[in-house]
Enzyme design. Structure first.
Site, mmCIF file in Angstrom:
data_model
loop_
_atom_site.group_PDB
_atom_site.id
_atom_site.type_symbol
_atom_site.label_atom_id
_atom_site.label_comp_id
_atom_site.label_asym_id
_atom_site.label_seq_id
_atom_site.Cartn_x
_atom_site.Cartn_y
_atom_site.Cartn_z
ATOM 1 N N ASP A 1 61.882 -77.232 -61.083
ATOM 2 C CA ASP A 1 61.316 -78.182 -62.161
ATOM 3 C C ASP A 1 60.767 -77.593 -63.197
ATOM 4 O O ASP A 1 61.095 -76.374 -63.451
ATOM 5 C CB ASP A 1 59.785 -78.474 -61.089
ATOM 6 C CG ASP A 1 59.285 -79.803 -61.726
ATOM 7 O OD1 ASP A 1 58.610 -80.424 -60.971
ATOM 8 O OD2 ASP A 1 59.474 -80.292 -62.858
HETATM 9 C C1 GLC Z 1 57.909 -82.521 -64.660
HETATM 10 C C2 GLC Z 1 57.856 -82.940 -63.396
HETATM 11 C C3 GLC Z 1 59.298 -83.750 -62.880
HETATM 12 C C4 GLC Z 1 59.983 -83.980 -64.105
HETATM 13 C C5 GLC Z 1 60.244 -82.976 -65.011
HETATM 14 C C6 GLC Z 1 61.084 -83.142 -66.167
HETATM 15 O O1 GLC Z 1 57.214 -81.545 -64.736
HETATM 16 O O2 GLC Z 1 57.168 -82.353 -62.081
HETATM 17 O O3 GLC Z 1 58.972 -84.687 -61.812
HETATM 18 O O4 GLC Z 1 61.064 -84.629 -63.297
HETATM 19 O O5 GLC Z 1 58.902 -82.208 -65.358
HETATM 20 O O6 GLC Z 1 60.359 -83.938 -66.823
#
Ligand code: GLC
Length: 725
Positions: free
Chosen positions: A267
């Site tokens: 993430d």
């Molecule tokens: C975020 C989220 C995730 C998302 C990623 C890209 O922090 O936790 O769900 O897909 O970043 O935006």
């Protein structure tokens, strides 16, 4: 054969990858494991905007569109040594331009086929916008509505999350991952994120092996079985080992037990966050731990840039890097990116918000609404559109409808978080939806804000109530109160909304005006206070672009609500967690709260209709079986009311005695039935003991033990079956 076998599609993907890997330098391999943000993400929690590099594995968060992405891709494909295409990713969670109900609402439809159709539409719009890859479906089982991300998953039940995981993966990826209408799915957030302590986002999660296998892993197993191309590891620290560096979950489970052969992306900046979590502040240690655990790609923080140095100094074996790059290249080749790296560039009105897309969105919004209460058939307001005889109020000149509350004319609140490119101006508010049907019979008064102590609008709200035949209160939370980094210590109705209910209800009572509460938002709210004061409650969630029209159709009787809760409603914040499949208590009727009832106000599976359904007895093809037997359970359901309706039959299993204690019941299957008034149907469940009566032990091995099991249908009827040794 071309001089570059990795481009030769007559060879196997693995042979092509072998050739390409042999050609790659350690720097080129490293770049394939790095994802750069190409734009300021819609998500304000994700800080940082990268600069384009033509050799990176992936770019994300750009809203520049297909033509701009093609320009970047041309540089990657035509101006670099190996011409490896870039994967463009984006959070297309519940639609791209056409916004469907948010995930928690979709789950309440119990209609995975419709979720597949919606995901297919989202995939088409995503490709048209220049995305190959969506970071969806989010399938984190969640039972704490204080956690803002409860809106993004499919509720409190592992089986239901799994059914929707598979359905949405099928929608995104279709039958051919290389199709120009397909996008790669990404199961997230692996794993246990929904157990965030106190409902506070990004926090520690104490997840036992038992809880992993019983609750949090099953949806991912279903998603992997459905062929999900990628998985995103989660922010949370899983009982001491953060998910992004967790070898047990990423390698022992995903790779070794389940044979997952796609790739895992971290993430946002989760690799660097290992410092904050207390694992290590050293990028080299962070990189080594994450790569060796099985996290292939590093989202945005570029910590993986130290891979070449780690390999050169012998601190990291290049075979680990090769396996990671192999997985990324495997998905790119399965997507046909080497043959078709560019997006179609079409005019927006040919590819976004098409009438048929909006029709599916309105259907889905209607199916996602849950009728929680309907005292004295306060709803529907009109009989129009539903089979004759539907109970409801009607005056000669048609009902005058007071529409009150902060969510009444707020189209934005219907879109929710993670709306991608969805726009409030393309959506219709609840008030607009009613006005479209009732014209000036609608009287609107805001009454109050979502979250202020300003009561000056109450008088207006009371006045319109006194001059109407029905009062519709549209209350709840604005879009950004759920989603990421949106935890709340209280789930009670915010601000003075509960007081507004009291004022309107008092005025309504004087003239026997029914009061209908429509709830908008992404989490279950604490309704203990307001529930007794209203005649009907519709949980509308965040129904998307067509939400206003769908809610109006339900309130006016054009649609008979069919949704059932995918997550239980605790009576108050203090009742959290409250969920349907809790474990049996040592003293079931003792130790409960002294100050408030301890059970859910509304439990998973609850949902009313404008008609009624009668259940017959369950009949079993055998009441005593051996582990290798298969039996059928059949129940007859009759539409015993006055109008057509859809009933979802929920099959549960109870296992009252086992070597490892079990939840009081488990959802194991469901089936939707559309029945006209008076019509009956028989619903069958094929019971396979290994699938329906077994449970996972502490290391995820399915255990089937002899004994008595109870099969339930929608908590309305049950039958006992004995399993022999
Ligand atoms: C975020 C989220 C995730 C998302 C990623 C890209 O922090 O936790 O769900 O897909 O970043 O935006």
């Amino acid at each position: 054969m071309t001089s570059q076998p990795y481009r030769d599609t007559s060879l196997s993907v693995e042979a092509r990858i072998d050739d390409l890997l042999d050609r790659m330098t350690i720097d080129e391999k490293t770049d394939q494991l790095i994802q750069i943000p190409l734009g300021a993400d819609e998500n304000p929690n994700n800080i940082g905007e990268g600069t384009f590099r033509p050799t990176v594995g992936s770019m994300l968060a750009s809203r520049r569109g297909a033509a701009a992405h093609n320009a970047y891709q041309r540089i990657a494909v035509e101006d670099t040594r190996l011409g490896i295409p870039i994967l463009f990713g984006q959070d297309v969670i519940h639609g791209c331009y056409t916004i469907f109900p948010h995930s928690i609402a979709q789950a309440c439809s119990f209609d995975p086929e419709l979720a597949t159709r919606a995901a297919r539409i989202a995939a088409r719009e995503a490709r048209a916008m220049g995305y190959h890859w969506t970071f969806s479906p989010m399938i984190d089982v969640a039972r704490d509505p204080r956690w803002g991300r409860v809106v993004e998953g499919y509720g409190e039940d592992p089986y239901l999350n799994g059914v929707f995981a598979a359905a949405v993966v099928r929608g995104y990826q279709g039958d051919d991952l290389a199709s120009r209408d397909s996008v790669a799915a990404c199961l997230k957030h692996f794993v246990g994120y929904g157990a965030s302590e106190g409902g506070r986002d990004y926090s520690y999660t104490d997840v036992s092996r038992r809880a992993l296998w019983e609750t949090y892993l099953p949806p991912y197993r279903a998603g992997v079985a459905a062929g999900a191309a990628t998985i995103m590891s989660s922010f949370n620290d899983i009982t001491g080992v953060p998910a992004v560096a967790n070898h047990y979950t990423l390698t022992e489970v995903l790779r070794n037990r389940w044979g997952f052969d796609g790739f895992v992306v971290s993430d946002w900046a989760a690799v660097r966050q290992l410092a904050a979590q207390g694992l290590s502040a050293d990028p080299r240690v962070q990189t080594k731990r994450c790569l060796e655990a099985g996290n292939e790609m590093d989202m945005t923080d570029e910590v993986y840039a130290c891979i070449p140095d780690l390999v050169r100094t012998g601190a990291l074996d290049e075979s680990v890097v090769d396996e990671a790059v192999r997985r990324v290249l495997r998905i790119k080749m399965r997507m046909g990116l080497f043959e078709n790296p560019y997006f179609d560039e079409k005019p927006a009105d040919e590819v976004f918000l098409l009438p048929e897309y909006k029709s599916v969105a309105q259907d889905f919004a209607a199916e996602s609404c849950v009728l929680l209460k309907n005292r004295d058939s306060a709803l529907p307001i009109l009989n129009s559109g539903v089979d004759s005889g539907t109970a409801g109020r009607e005056s000669s000149s048609g009902p005058r409808v007071a529409v009150i509350g902060p969510a009444a004319d707020d189209a934005d609140a219907l879109l929710g978080s993670w709306r991608c490119l969805g726009r409030a101006e393309d959506a219709m508010s609840i008030c607009a939806g009613l006005e479209k049907r009732l014209g000036d019979a609608v009287r609107h008064a805001r009454g109050c804000d979502y979250d202020s102590d300003d009561r000056t609008g109450f008088d207006d709200a009371v006045r319109v109530t006194e001059n109407s035949d029905v009062a519709v209160l549209c209350l709840g939370e604005p879009s950004d109160w759920t989603g990421e980094n949106a935890s709340r210590a209280s789930i009670e109705l915010p601000g003075v909304q509960a007081e507004l209910v009291r004022s309107v209800a008092e005025a309504a009572r004087v003239r026997d005006v029914p009061v209908v509460l429509v709830l908008v938002g992404g989490r279950p709210l604490g309704l203990k206070q307001v529930e007794p004061q209203v005649d009907a409650i519709v949980q509308a969630w965040q129904p998307g672009t067509m939400g206003g029209a769908a809610i109006a159709a339900i309130l006016l009787g054009n649609r008979n609500p069919s949704g059932k809760l995918a997550i239980s409603f605790p009576r108050t914040t203090g009742n959290i967690p409250t969920y349907y499949c809790e474990h049996s208590r040592a003293r079931p009727s003792m130790g409960l709260y002294r100050d408030v009832e301890s059970d859910a106000l509304f439990e998973l599976g609850h949902g009313l209709s404008y008609t009624t359904f009668a259940y017959g007895e369950i009949s079993l093809s055998a009441v005593e079986i051996s582990p290798s037997d298969r039996i059928t359970a059949v129940v007859e359901v009759r539409n015993s009311g006055a109008c057509a309706g859809t009933e979802t039959v929920l099959w549960y299993v109870r296992d009252p005695e086992a070597s490892i204690t079990q939840p009081v019941r488990r959802l194991v299957a469901f089936e939707r039935l559309e029945l006209s008034a008076g019509e009956s149907a028989r619903v069958t469940l094929d019971i396979d003991p290994a699938k329906h009566l077994s449970y996972p032990d502490f290391d995820g091995n399915q255990v089937l033990e002899p004994g008595v099991f109870i099969i339930e249908a929608s908590r309305r009827t049950e039958k006992q079956v004995r399993l022999r040794a």
